[in-house]
Design a protein around this motif. Structure first.
Motif, PDB file in Angstrom:
ATOM      1  N   VAL A 152       1.685  -6.636 -10.068  1.00 46.85           N
ATOM      2  CA  VAL A 152       0.493  -6.014 -10.624  1.00 46.85           C
ATOM      3  C   VAL A 152       0.219  -4.759  -9.807  1.00 46.85           C
ATOM      4  O   VAL A 152       0.066  -4.828  -8.592  1.00 46.85           O
ATOM      5  CB  VAL A 152      -0.726  -6.958 -10.565  1.00 46.85           C
ATOM      6  N   GLU A 153       0.168  -3.619 -10.476  1.00 48.71           N
ATOM      7  CA  GLU A 153      -0.022  -2.322  -9.811  1.00 48.71           C
ATOM      8  C   GLU A 153      -1.413  -1.790 -10.128  1.00 48.71           C
ATOM      9  O   GLU A 153      -1.821  -1.792 -11.289  1.00 48.71           O
ATOM     10  CB  GLU A 153       1.046  -1.363 -10.332  1.00 48.71           C
ATOM     11  N   VAL A 154      -2.118  -1.357  -9.089  1.00 47.72           N
ATOM     12  CA  VAL A 154      -3.445  -0.773  -9.256  1.00 47.72           C
ATOM     13  C   VAL A 154      -3.431   0.597  -8.591  1.00 47.72           C
ATOM     14  O   VAL A 154      -3.143   0.711  -7.396  1.00 47.72           O
ATOM     15  CB  VAL A 154      -4.542  -1.662  -8.625  1.00 47.72           C
ATOM     16  N   THR A 155      -3.732   1.631  -9.369  1.00 44.90           N
ATOM     17  CA  THR A 155      -3.797   2.992  -8.844  1.00 44.90           C
ATOM     18  C   THR A 155      -5.266   3.398  -8.785  1.00 44.90           C
ATOM     19  O   THR A 155      -5.978   3.322  -9.789  1.00 44.90           O
ATOM     20  CB  THR A 155      -3.010   3.963  -9.749  1.00 44.90           C
ATOM     21  N   VAL A 156      -5.692   3.802  -7.570  1.00 46.80           N
ATOM     22  CA  VAL A 156      -7.099   4.124  -7.352  1.00 46.80           C
ATOM     23  C   VAL A 156      -7.206   5.572  -6.876  1.00 46.80           C
ATOM     24  O   VAL A 156      -6.679   5.921  -5.819  1.00 46.80           O
ATOM     25  CB  VAL A 156      -7.733   3.181  -6.305  1.00 46.80           C
ATOM     26  N   PRO A 157      -7.873   6.442  -7.645  1.00 40.66           N
ATOM     27  CA  PRO A 157      -8.050   7.835  -7.241  1.00 40.66           C
ATOM     28  C   PRO A 157      -8.877   7.947  -5.954  1.00 40.66           C
ATOM     29  O   PRO A 157      -9.727   7.091  -5.667  1.00 40.66           O
ATOM     30  CB  PRO A 157      -8.803   8.461  -8.414  1.00 40.66           C
ATOM     31  N   ALA A 158      -8.649   9.012  -5.212  1.00 42.44           N
ATOM     32  CA  ALA A 158      -9.371   9.259  -3.965  1.00 42.44           C
ATOM     33  C   ALA A 158     -10.878   9.363  -4.178  1.00 42.44           C
ATOM     34  O   ALA A 158     -11.652   9.159  -3.241  1.00 42.44           O
ATOM     35  CB  ALA A 158      -8.842  10.532  -3.302  1.00 42.44           C
ATOM     36  N   ALA A 159     -11.308   9.639  -5.400  1.00 38.78           N
ATOM     37  CA  ALA A 159     -12.744   9.725  -5.701  1.00 38.78           C
ATOM     38  C   ALA A 159     -13.463   8.424  -5.372  1.00 38.78           C
ATOM     39  O   ALA A 159     -14.683   8.416  -5.198  1.00 38.78           O
ATOM     40  CB  ALA A 159     -12.950  10.074  -7.176  1.00 38.78           C
ATOM     41  N   TYR A 160     -12.714   7.314  -5.277  1.00 36.46           N
ATOM     42  CA  TYR A 160     -13.316   6.013  -5.006  1.00 36.46           C
ATOM     43  C   TYR A 160     -13.053   5.540  -3.577  1.00 36.46           C
ATOM     44  O   TYR A 160     -13.094   4.339  -3.306  1.00 36.46           O
ATOM     45  CB  TYR A 160     -12.814   4.976  -6.012  1.00 36.46           C
ATOM     46  N   ALA A 161     -12.794   6.458  -2.666  1.00 34.60           N
ATOM     47  CA  ALA A 161     -12.510   6.093  -1.269  1.00 34.60           C
ATOM     48  C   ALA A 161     -13.671   5.296  -0.683  1.00 34.60           C
ATOM     49  O   ALA A 161     -14.830   5.598  -0.974  1.00 34.60           O
ATOM     50  CB  ALA A 161     -12.242   7.345  -0.447  1.00 34.60           C
ATOM     51  N   PRO A 162     -13.398   4.282   0.112  1.00 37.34           N
ATOM     52  CA  PRO A 162     -12.069   3.769   0.426  1.00 37.34           C
ATOM     53  C   PRO A 162     -11.480   3.016  -0.771  1.00 37.34           C
ATOM     54  O   PRO A 162     -12.100   2.107  -1.318  1.00 37.34           O
ATOM     55  CB  PRO A 162     -12.297   2.845   1.620  1.00 37.34           C
ATOM     56  N   LEU A 209       0.854  -1.198   0.000  1.00 33.57           N
ATOM     57  CA  LEU A 209       0.000   0.000   0.000  1.00 33.57           C
ATOM     58  C   LEU A 209       0.884   1.240   0.000  1.00 33.57           C
ATOM     59  O   LEU A 209       1.769   1.374   0.845  1.00 33.57           O
ATOM     60  CB  LEU A 209      -0.887  -0.009   1.251  1.00 33.57           C
ATOM     61  N   GLU A 210       0.651   2.132  -0.959  1.00 28.92           N
ATOM     62  CA  GLU A 210       1.369   3.402  -1.011  1.00 28.92           C
ATOM     63  C   GLU A 210       0.364   4.527  -1.171  1.00 28.92           C
ATOM     64  O   GLU A 210      -0.445   4.515  -2.108  1.00 28.92           O
ATOM     65  CB  GLU A 210       2.354   3.419  -2.180  1.00 28.92           C
ATOM     66  N   GLU A 211       0.407   5.484  -0.264  1.00 27.40           N
ATOM     67  CA  GLU A 211      -0.491   6.633  -0.344  1.00 27.40           C
ATOM     68  C   GLU A 211       0.060   7.628  -1.358  1.00 27.40           C
ATOM     69  O   GLU A 211       1.250   7.931  -1.365  1.00 27.40           O
ATOM     70  CB  GLU A 211      -0.624   7.292   1.018  1.00 27.40           C
ATOM     71  N   LEU A 212      -0.821   8.121  -2.218  1.00 25.23           N
ATOM     72  CA  LEU A 212      -0.467   9.120  -3.217  1.00 25.23           C
ATOM     73  C   LEU A 212      -1.147  10.437  -2.867  1.00 25.23           C
ATOM     74  O   LEU A 212      -2.008  10.481  -1.990  1.00 25.23           O
ATOM     75  CB  LEU A 212      -0.915   8.658  -4.606  1.00 25.23           C
ATOM     76  N   ALA A 213      -0.825  11.499  -3.581  1.00 20.35           N
ATOM     77  CA  ALA A 213      -1.432  12.804  -3.327  1.00 20.35           C
ATOM     78  C   ALA A 213      -2.944  12.759  -3.518  1.00 20.35           C
ATOM     79  O   ALA A 213      -3.683  13.434  -2.799  1.00 20.35           O
ATOM     80  CB  ALA A 213      -0.816  13.863  -4.240  1.00 20.35           C
ATOM     81  N   ASP A 214      -3.426  11.938  -4.471  1.00 19.82           N
ATOM     82  CA  ASP A 214      -4.861  11.874  -4.746  1.00 19.82           C
ATOM     83  C   ASP A 214      -5.332  10.427  -4.866  1.00 19.82           C
ATOM     84  O   ASP A 214      -5.874  10.020  -5.883  1.00 19.82           O
ATOM     85  CB  ASP A 214      -5.196  12.636  -6.023  1.00 19.82           C
ATOM     86  N   GLY A 215      -5.068   9.620  -3.838  1.00 15.82           N
ATOM     87  CA  GLY A 215      -5.510   8.235  -3.854  1.00 15.82           C
ATOM     88  C   GLY A 215      -4.452   7.301  -3.315  1.00 15.82           C
ATOM     89  O   GLY A 215      -3.625   7.678  -2.486  1.00 15.82           O
ATOM     90  N   HIS A 216      -4.490   6.065  -3.800  1.00 17.49           N
ATOM     91  CA  HIS A 216      -3.542   5.050  -3.358  1.00 17.49           C
ATOM     92  C   HIS A 216      -3.075   4.201  -4.529  1.00 17.49           C
ATOM     93  O   HIS A 216      -3.794   4.026  -5.508  1.00 17.49           O
ATOM     94  CB  HIS A 216      -4.194   4.124  -2.316  1.00 17.49           C
ATOM     95  N   ARG A 217      -1.857   3.661  -4.371  1.00 19.37           N
ATOM     96  CA  ARG A 217      -1.330   2.687  -5.313  1.00 19.37           C
ATOM     97  C   ARG A 217      -1.127   1.395  -4.526  1.00 19.37           C
ATOM     98  O   ARG A 217      -0.586   1.396  -3.432  1.00 19.37           O
ATOM     99  CB  ARG A 217      -0.003   3.148  -5.908  1.00 19.37           C
ATOM    100  N   PHE A 218      -1.594   0.295  -5.118  1.00 18.37           N
ATOM    101  CA  PHE A 218      -1.452  -1.024  -4.529  1.00 18.37           C
ATOM    102  C   PHE A 218      -0.653  -1.876  -5.506  1.00 18.37           C
ATOM    103  O   PHE A 218      -0.942  -1.869  -6.703  1.00 18.37           O
ATOM    104  CB  PHE A 218      -2.826  -1.668  -4.313  1.00 18.37           C
ATOM    105  N   THR A 219       0.330  -2.622  -5.012  1.00 16.98           N
ATOM    106  CA  THR A 219       1.143  -3.479  -5.875  1.00 16.98           C
ATOM    107  C   THR A 219       1.216  -4.865  -5.250  1.00 16.98           C
ATOM    108  O   THR A 219       1.544  -4.995  -4.069  1.00 16.98           O
ATOM    109  CB  THR A 219       2.564  -2.909  -6.054  1.00 16.98           C
ATOM    110  N   THR A 220       0.909  -5.883  -6.043  1.00 11.49           N
ATOM    111  CA  THR A 220       0.966  -7.245  -5.518  1.00 11.49           C
ATOM    112  C   THR A 220       2.390  -7.584  -5.106  1.00 11.49           C
ATOM    113  O   THR A 220       3.359  -7.079  -5.681  1.00 11.49           O
ATOM    114  CB  THR A 220       0.503  -8.280  -6.551  1.00 11.49           C
ATOM    115  N   VAL A 221       2.495  -8.449  -4.119  1.00 12.35           N
ATOM    116  CA  VAL A 221       3.786  -8.973  -3.689  1.00 12.35           C
ATOM    117  C   VAL A 221       3.673 -10.490  -3.602  1.00 12.35           C
ATOM    118  O   VAL A 221       2.581 -11.030  -3.433  1.00 12.35           O
ATOM    119  CB  VAL A 221       4.237  -8.369  -2.341  1.00 12.35           C
ATOM    120  N   GLY A 222       4.806 -11.161  -3.767  1.00 16.54           N
ATOM    121  CA  GLY A 222       4.826 -12.606  -3.659  1.00 16.54           C
ATOM    122  C   GLY A 222       4.226 -13.324  -4.847  1.00 16.54           C
ATOM    123  O   GLY A 222       3.753 -14.456  -4.718  1.00 16.54           O
TER     124      GLY A 222
END
Length: 149
Positions: free
Chosen positions: A118-128, A100-113
């Protein structure tokens, strides 16, 4: 200023999509499998077409929830990098681990293991923002194998 110069600053057609990664080997194969398994809706948003079209990217909604498969190992997980953090925050959604990485306007999630990041960037408009992962976890889990390490 010439007409060509004016047109160079304008864009026509669909908005630009996410940068396309260039995975190889097992990661590329897993990403192509993932592309075929992705849902038409994520967090209630319809899938949209953005240029350039690729098996390694997908977008839902506007603003776009963006997926990129086959990205590089996140800097936070790379020993010796400036932002390395072995205790970085993570979430588990339906048996898929995400950095989990917090961005200025949302979050970026990257799979591990997994065989591919796979990276998913989700704008804050879709909180949570984590809600988008519930629609993506199953396709990731079934097409991107766990890494043996």
């Amino acid at each position: 200023m010439s007409a060509a110069a004016l047109l160079a600053g304008c864009s026509f057609g669909s908005p630009s999509g996410p940068a396309v990664p260039s995975p190889s080997g097992a990661a590329a194969s897993a990403c192509r499998d993932l592309a075929e398994a992705l849902p038409e809706r994520v967090d209630g948003q319809e899938r949209v077409t953005r240029e350039p079209v690729s098996d390694y990217t997908a977008v839902w909604g506007d603003p776009g929830i963006e997926l990129r498969c086959g990205v590089r190992r996140p800097e936070r997980l790379t020993s010796g990098s400036e932002h390395y953090n072995p205790l970085a925050e993570a979430v588990v959604v339906n048996d898929v681990d995400w950095l989990l990485e917090e961005l200025a306007d949302g979050h970026r999630f990257t799979t591990v293991g997994r065989d591919a990041f796979v990276e998913v960037t989700v704008p804050a408009a879709y909180a949570p923002e984590v809600n988008a992962l519930t629609d993506l976890a199953r396709p990731v889990a079934t097409t991107v194998p766990r890494s043996p390490t």
